[in-house]
Design a protein around this motif. Structure first.
Motif, PDB file in Angstrom:
ATOM      1  N   ARG A 324      -0.719 -11.627   0.959  1.00  0.00           N
ATOM      2  CA  ARG A 324      -0.468 -11.613   1.981  1.00  0.00           C
ATOM      3  C   ARG A 324      -0.180 -10.738   3.009  1.00  0.00           C
ATOM      4  N   SER A 325      -0.886  -9.188   2.109  1.00  0.00           N
ATOM      5  CA  SER A 325      -0.881  -7.894   2.762  1.00  0.00           C
ATOM      6  C   SER A 325      -1.827  -7.395   3.582  1.00  0.00           C
ATOM      7  N   LYS A 326      -1.509  -6.845   5.403  1.00  0.00           N
ATOM      8  CA  LYS A 326      -2.537  -6.547   6.034  1.00  0.00           C
ATOM      9  C   LYS A 326      -2.850  -4.757   5.526  1.00  0.00           C
ATOM     10  N   SER A 327      -1.606  -4.018   4.744  1.00  0.00           N
ATOM     11  CA  SER A 327      -2.063  -2.895   4.878  1.00  0.00           C
ATOM     12  C   SER A 327      -3.096  -2.600   3.537  1.00  0.00           C
ATOM     13  N   ALA A 328      -3.607  -1.419   3.529  1.00  0.00           N
ATOM     14  CA  ALA A 328      -5.140  -1.544   2.396  1.00  0.00           C
ATOM     15  C   ALA A 328      -3.587  -0.660   1.492  1.00  0.00           C
ATOM     16  N   TYR A 329      -3.146  -0.394   1.596  1.00  0.00           N
ATOM     17  CA  TYR A 329      -1.560  -0.132   0.881  1.00  0.00           C
ATOM     18  C   TYR A 329      -1.582  -1.240   0.016  1.00  0.00           C
ATOM     19  N   MET A 433       8.272  -6.929   6.888  1.00  0.00           N
ATOM     20  CA  MET A 433       8.758  -6.007   7.949  1.00  0.00           C
ATOM     21  C   MET A 433       8.066  -4.484   6.668  1.00  0.00           C
ATOM     22  N   TYR A 434       8.187  -4.464   6.044  1.00  0.00           N
ATOM     23  CA  TYR A 434       7.595  -3.552   5.161  1.00  0.00           C
ATOM     24  C   TYR A 434       5.858  -2.801   5.055  1.00  0.00           C
ATOM     25  N   ASP A 435       5.103  -4.341   4.921  1.00  0.00           N
ATOM     26  CA  ASP A 435       4.206  -4.605   5.301  1.00  0.00           C
ATOM     27  C   ASP A 435       3.378  -3.761   7.046  1.00  0.00           C
ATOM     28  N   ASN A 436       3.812  -4.339   7.941  1.00  0.00           N
ATOM     29  CA  ASN A 436       3.622  -3.782   9.101  1.00  0.00           C
ATOM     30  C   ASN A 436       3.438  -1.987   9.712  1.00  0.00           C
ATOM     31  N   LYS A 437       5.227  -1.391   8.334  1.00  0.00           N
ATOM     32  CA  LYS A 437       5.191  -0.102   8.639  1.00  0.00           C
ATOM     33  C   LYS A 437       3.726   0.550   8.230  1.00  0.00           C
ATOM     34  N   LEU A 438       3.547  -0.355   6.555  1.00  0.00           N
ATOM     35  CA  LEU A 438       2.723   0.821   5.981  1.00  0.00           C
ATOM     36  C   LEU A 438       1.356   0.568   7.169  1.00  0.00           C
TER      37      LEU A 438
END
Length: 448
Positions: A324-329, A433-438
């Protein structure tokens, strides 16, 4: 607020807790008992095999074979678990002696001696004249009497986990006597020309004599029942550790310390593992005797229902980062951390996300194991799932490990899967919340 807590943990708790975890006596207990884990794990698999017919069709040839040879199949398990304290005491004595820069082999042997002297042999009963007269008229009774051991007999029950706490104290006493004789120079010293192995043997003569005479005087000549006394002291601890409240406290402490970079399980495990081993041994003994299994919260209970994927039940977080992650990291972390999490290795997640000192992820990291612990404890206590009776290899995927640890209960595997799903649900809002921050940080970095 969080910065203040982090500063307090780092300055006031981190160093003392690290020192506590490395305190030589606690470390010796940890090292000695952990050294027995391969024996416990491998021998437990013979227990699982011996009772496999309970899960197999009755008409299979393998089922009939196992039932016909169950006694022989269990022999390796009995020789491992029924004298488990013997192995642990040697390891504890070895580790503690090495921490004092003494000869580890001598420390382990003297510790073993001190422990064995707490076991008081008893004279086996012999047939009286009336029994012999009856035996003269019965061949079966004659054969039975000839098979009964006579002479001095060792109480085998105290060689297992029932004697573990006495074994720990005996190892401490023996090594401390050994250390005293070395530091005070109250020993037999040999010339430098004598080989080191021979010199060490002579140096061990004095502490061996002290340990032998003192422990034998206490137990064998004064008749002090050390095992009975320690058993009464430990019984409330075992009962208390088996409660839901104790399980939750252990989870809270372990995860709380981990959140700030302190190996919480190292601290908690050093104190609780002797109790966990005692409970597991009681469970396996009851299981082999086809009796009600007494304890819920032996160590495999934590492994397969609480710290699934590693401390914090982070397999749910690893699944979220993977899918589900959207950030590259986050995507890269998910690909890196998911497979280790399947095999209960979560350092990539703890230090890669990171969870340590991360105010967003610390919350579910602490909450998730406590929720899973509550559900699993209630389900096990109500016998909806079998209680753990074996110690399966900790690197097995969760459902498989849970199945083996409960003696082949498919409901345990299902519960493990349900708890993984619950961990995903608990971690999800914090992950989002954290993934959006990343993702925001990555966009801002790109714009710059």
């Amino acid at each position: 607020m969080f910065d203040k807590i982090s500063k307090f943990m780092d300055e006031k708790l981190s160093t003392p807790m690290a020192r506590l975890a490395e305190q030589r006596h606690l470390r010796a207990i940890r090292d000695g008992i952990i050294a027995t884990l391969p024996i416990i794990i491998v021998s437990s698999m013979f227990l699982v095999i011996a009772f496999m017919p309970n899960q197999l069709p009755a008409d299979w040839a393998i089922t009939a074979f196992i039932k016909a040879n169950v006694g022989k199949i269990l022999l390796p398990y009995r020789m491992a678990m029924f004298i488990m304290t013997l192995y642990a005491v040697f390891g504890i004595g070895y580790s503690l002696a090495r921490s004092y820069k003494l000869d580890g082999l001598s420390g382990g042997i003297i510790a073993e001696l001190a422990y064995m002297l707490t076991l008081i042999p008893k004279v086996g009963p012999s047939a009286n004249e009336a029994v012999k007269a009856l035996a003269a008229e019965s061949q079966d009774l004659t054969v039975y009497i000839s098979s009964v051991p006579t002479g001095w007999l060792l109480p085998m029950g105290q060689l297992g986990s029932a004697g573990l706490f006495v074994g720990i104290l005996a190892a401490f006493f023996a090594v401390e006597v050994y250390r005293f004789t070395q530091t005070s120079n109250f020993k037999i010293s040999m010339p430098p020309e004598v080989p080191a192995s021979v010199a060490r043997s002579f140096e061990a003569l004095t502490p061996t004599a002290i340990v032998l005479l003192s422990v034998a005087t206490l137990t064998m000549w004064l008749g002090v029942d050390v095992h009975g006394f320690i058993g009464k002291l430990v019984a409330p601890l075992v009962s208390g550790t088996d409660s839901l409240a104790a399980v939750l406290v252990i989870c809270l402490l372990g995860m709380f310390f981990w959140s700030f970079g302190i190996h919480g399980w190292s601290i908690v495990g050093s104190l609780a593992r002797p109790l966990w081993i005692t409970m597991l041994d009681a469970n396996t003994a009851a299981y082999t005797a086809n009796q009600a299994i007494p304890h819920v919260a032996a160590e495999p209970f934590y492994q397969w229902f609480i710290v699934i994927g590693g401390s914090g039940c982070t397999i749910g977080l690893a699944i979220l980062f993977l899918l589900r992650s959207k950030s590259a990291y986050g995507k890269a972390l998910g690909k890196t951390a998911f497979l280790p999490a399947v095999f209960n290795i979560n350092e990539p997640m703890i230090f890669g996300a990171p969870i340590v000192l991360n105010p967003i992820l610390i919350i579910p990291f602490i909450i998730t194991p406590m929720v899973c612990a509550t559900i699993a404890w209630v389900a096990t206590h109500l016998n909806l799932v079998n209680r753990v009776v074996a110690s399966a290899p900790w690197t097995l995927p969760g459902p498989i490990g849970a199945y083996l640890a409960t003696g082949g209960d498919i409901r345990a595997a299902i519960l493990n899967i349900i708890l993984i799903i619950i961990s995903v649900l608990i971690y999800y809002p914090f992950f989002r919340m954290y993934d959006n921050k990343l993702l925001s940080d990555e966009k801002n970095s790109t714009n710059e």
